[in-house]
Design a protein around this motif. Structure first.
Motif: not given
Length: 181
Positions: A57-62, A67-77, A132-143
Motif C-alpha cells: 500500500f506504499q508508492p509504486a517502486g516500493t 516469508f512463506t512456507y516456513g523457509m522461503h522468501h519472495c520479492a515483489n515490486i 518497504g524500501t524503494h527502488l530509488n534507495d539504490g540497493k536494488l535497481l532496474l535497467l
DNA sequence: ATGACGATGCACT
DNA sequence: GTGCATCGTCATG
C-alpha cells in the motif's frame, strides 16, 4: 510502474534487476512475473492492509519481500497507486555476478539459479530487511531492456483462487523460466 | 491463545 | 508425479 499491476508485470519482462552488494553487483534479466491486485482473491492485499502487506500500500517502486512456507522468501515490486498492487518476480536470466549467485544458492547449474521466486531472492541475496524500501534507495535497481522481447501470458502458479486471471507474464523462448510455459 | 495454511523448492518414486 | 520441511501471519474463538 504506477500503471496497474498486470500492465507493469508485462512491461517488466526484459528489464534487468540488479542488487548492488558489498561483494559486487548481482542481477539478471526478468523473464517471468505475476500481477496481484487488491480485488484479487489470490493477493495478499485482498483482505485489506495488514502488518505484513503494508509495503503493497506504499508508492509504486516500493519493494515487498515476504516469508512463506516456513523457509522461503519472495520479492515483489509494488505497482499501482498505493492501492495494494504488486508484481511478483518469478524468474531471471542470470547475467551479473553469476559466481556469487552460485555461492548464494549452493547450485552450479545456471538454469536453476533464478528459475523461481524464492530462488531468485536467494541468488541475489535479497532479504526481508529490504521490504518497504524503494527502488530509488539504490540497493536494488532496474535497467531497461536492450532489445524488444515477446511476452506470453498464462494462469498464475501456486494459487488456488482466481485461477482464471491469466496474470503470469513470461518470455516464451527463455530457458530460465520457473517451468516450461 | 490457537490452529490452518501458504504467490515454494527439493528429494525421491 | 508425490511427499514434506518449517514457521510467520492472520482469522477465529
Amino acid at each position: 510502474m504506477q500503471q496497474s499491476a498486470p500492465a507493469a508485470a508485462k512491461a517488466l519482462i526484459g528489464w534487468t534487476l540488479v542488487h548492488k552488494t558489498s561483494e559486487g553487483a548481482i542481477g539478471g534479466i526478468i523473464v517471468e512475473t505475476e500481477a496481484y491486485t487488491s480485488d484479487d482473491p489470490a493477493s495478499h492485499s485482498f483482505r485489506g492492509q495488514t502488518l505484513r502487506n503494508t509495503p503493497m500500500f506504499q508508492p509504486a517502486g516500493t519493494i515487498y519481500v515476504y516469508f512463506t512456507y516456513g523457509m522461503h522468501h519472495c520479492a515483489n515490486i509494488v505497482a499501482g497507486n498505493s492501492n495494494g498492487e504488486a508484481v511478483l518476480l518469478r524468474a531471471l536470466e542470470p547475467t551479473l555476478g553469476i559466481d556469487l549467485m552460485q555461492k548464494n544458492r549452493g547450485q552450479q547449474d545456471i538454469k536453476k539459479l533464478c528459475s523461481g521466486p524464492a530462488k531468485l531472492v536467494q541468488a541475489l541475496a535479497i532479504t526481508r530487511a529490504m521490504t518497504g524500501t524503494h527502488l530509488n534507495d539504490g540497493k536494488l535497481l532496474l535497467l531497461p531492456p536492450g532489445k524488444e522481447i515477446e511476452v506470453a501470458q498464462s494462469a498464475r502458479i501456486g494459487i488456488k483462487q482466481a485461477v482464471d486471471r491469466h496474470w503470469r507474464f513470461f518470455d516464451p523462448v527463455s530457458p530460465f523460466l520457473s517451468r516450461k510455459q
